[in-house]
Design an enzyme around this catalytic site. Structure first.
Site, PDB file in Angstrom:
ATOM      1  N   LEU A 106       0.868  -1.179   0.000  1.00  0.00           N
ATOM      2  CA  LEU A 106       0.000   0.000   0.000  1.00  0.00           C
ATOM      3  C   LEU A 106       0.905   1.229   0.000  1.00  0.00           C
ATOM      4  O   LEU A 106       1.713   1.398   0.906  1.00  0.00           O
ATOM      5  CB  LEU A 106      -0.866  -0.030   1.266  1.00  0.00           C
ATOM      6  N   HIS A 107       0.779   2.070  -1.013  1.00  0.00           N
ATOM      7  CA  HIS A 107       1.658   3.245  -1.034  1.00  0.00           C
ATOM      8  C   HIS A 107       1.068   4.460  -1.735  1.00  0.00           C
ATOM      9  O   HIS A 107       1.598   5.559  -1.612  1.00  0.00           O
ATOM     10  CB  HIS A 107       2.976   2.893  -1.737  1.00  0.00           C
ATOM     11  N   ARG A 108      -0.026   4.307  -2.459  1.00  0.00           N
ATOM     12  CA  ARG A 108      -0.501   5.422  -3.278  1.00  0.00           C
ATOM     13  C   ARG A 108      -1.083   6.541  -2.423  1.00  0.00           C
ATOM     14  O   ARG A 108      -1.731   6.312  -1.413  1.00  0.00           O
ATOM     15  CB  ARG A 108      -1.529   4.947  -4.306  1.00  0.00           C
TER      16      ARG A 108
ATOM     17  N   ARG B 242       6.208   6.107   3.226  1.00  0.00           N
ATOM     18  CA  ARG B 242       5.045   6.997   3.291  1.00  0.00           C
ATOM     19  C   ARG B 242       3.910   6.345   4.066  1.00  0.00           C
ATOM     20  O   ARG B 242       3.220   6.997   4.873  1.00  0.00           O
ATOM     21  CB  ARG B 242       4.575   7.334   1.874  1.00  0.00           C
TER      22      ARG B 242
ATOM     23  N   ASP C 265      -2.244  -1.686  -3.972  1.00  0.00           N
ATOM     24  CA  ASP C 265      -2.638  -0.554  -4.810  1.00  0.00           C
ATOM     25  C   ASP C 265      -1.565  -0.271  -5.855  1.00  0.00           C
ATOM     26  O   ASP C 265      -1.594   0.751  -6.530  1.00  0.00           O
ATOM     27  CB  ASP C 265      -2.937   0.697  -3.974  1.00  0.00           C
TER      28      ASP C 265
END
Length: 364
Positions: A206-208, A241, A283
């Site tokens: 998950l990073h977006r 992030r 994602d």
């Protein structure tokens, strides 16, 4: 640097997915005596696990130039990259500029080259999510319309460009990530032990920005992952992030108690964990494809995908951030047997790309 008859290709990269794509093409380019690749790293991803580690494990030469541009908002980052890339290209005097994917580094590289009247080649051209709220969607669209050579990973991408009036310089090459994925068949037990990654579990990434920067959406995703952990062991390598966002939102402790949270892992490690998993939730555009290549069902934690080919036969399901939708998609995915079709070429995309570069670009 532009001595003799050697054609210099300036390649602009900056983020982890681009290093992976670069590896496939770089290994072919290094076998061509008449072409020299000068890799310019913007610095978008800069710490060792997200950058240098990939160059080491993928047998990539160190970048010739590292611009050290990272952080800040999209406009500030892209503007600083544009200025620095332009100065580097003026010095290098390449025959052309090669960009990959859809990051800020992609856009800055394409714009800098176009403004200097240098030919641009875009690897992974023609992809569309049709969600202009995504920075990546803006980047990929503009890069395509700056490019002279557009290397499409799928036939659908070729059709999309045609619908936008772009036909000149468009080539279906296949996907360079498929070139690399074909090298892996089984998980490496030593990698799984070293990472403490459970076999037969769920791999999550998950990073977006749309997921990490919206607190309600991030909380819904965390709720869904905690619920999933009651059914399957969850292995979750955290993008910096994402880690910061989870801590900021007060979600980190609950997630850490339920899931195996890890530092970012390398490409080869990811291939082992992927092939040992029953399910992927992500994602990431790249991991959606890699799950498809590895025959592992995927649930996409977004509201759309730029890879509709992966949706065929239920191999990938778009679930957004709703815990209810994610739970239903997981149930359906676990009951699905993935049977990939040849939508991404034959594993020789990099060879085709290099052949077109040789044919199209001459020494200035």
């Amino acid at each position: 640097m532009a001595a003799g008859k050697t054609r210099i290709i300036a390649t602009i990269v900056g983020a982890r997915p681009q290093f992976i794509k670069l590896a496939a093409v770089n290994h072919v380019l290094r076998q061509r005596s008449g072409m020299t690749e000068v890799v310019i790293h913007t610095g978008q991803h800069y710490d060792d696990p997200m950058s240098a580690a990939f160059f080491r494990e993928l047998d990539l030469p160190e970048p010739a130039i590292n611009l050290g541009v990272s952080g800040g908002g999209h406009g500030r980052m892209t503007g600083r990259m544009l200025e620095a890339i332009e100065a580097a290209l003026v010095e290098i005097k390449p025959a052309g500029v090669l960009v990959y994917g859809d990051t800020n580094s992609t856009l800055a590289g394409a714009l800098a080259a176009a403004k200097l009247h240098l030919p641009v080649a875009h690897v992974e051209a023609g992809l569309r999510s049709f969600n202009k709220a995504m920075p990546e969607e803006i980047n990929r669209r503009l890069a395509d319309h700056c490019a002279d050579l557009l290397f499409c990973p799928t036939r659908r991408a070729v059709d999309q460009l045609r619908s936008e009036g772009v036909v000149k310089g468009v080539h279906f090459t296949g996907d360079v990530m498929y070139d690399l994925a074909r090298r892996f068949e089984r998980p490496d037990p030593q990698v799984l032990r070293r990472l403490d990654a459970p076999a037969g579990g769920a791999l999550v990434t998950l990073h977006r920005q749309e997921n990490t920067d919206e607190p309600r959406r991030l909380a819904a995703l965390a709720e869904a992952l905690v619920a999933l952990s009651r059914e399957l062991p969850v292995f979750f390598p955290l993008h910096p992030r994402t880690r910061a966002a989870l801590k900021r939102a007060g979600l980190f402790k609950a997630l850490a108690a339920a899931c195996r949270l890890a530092e970012p892992i390398g490409y080869i490690e990811l291939q082992s964990v992927l092939r040992a998993s029953r399910l992927v939730l992500t994602d990431s555009g790249g991991l959606q494809k890699e799950a498809y290549f590895a025959r592992v069902p995927c649930v996409t934690l977004r509201d759309e995908t730029e890879w509709p080919e992966t949706l065929e036969g239920g191999a990938n399901r778009v679930a957004g951030a709703s815990p209810k939708r994610i739970r239903r998609a997981v149930k359906e995915a676990l009951a699905t047997r993935v049977r990939p079709k040849r939508r991404f070429g034959d594993g020789r995309a990099a060879e085709r790309i290099v052949a077109w570069l040789e044919k199209s670009w001459r020494t200035p």
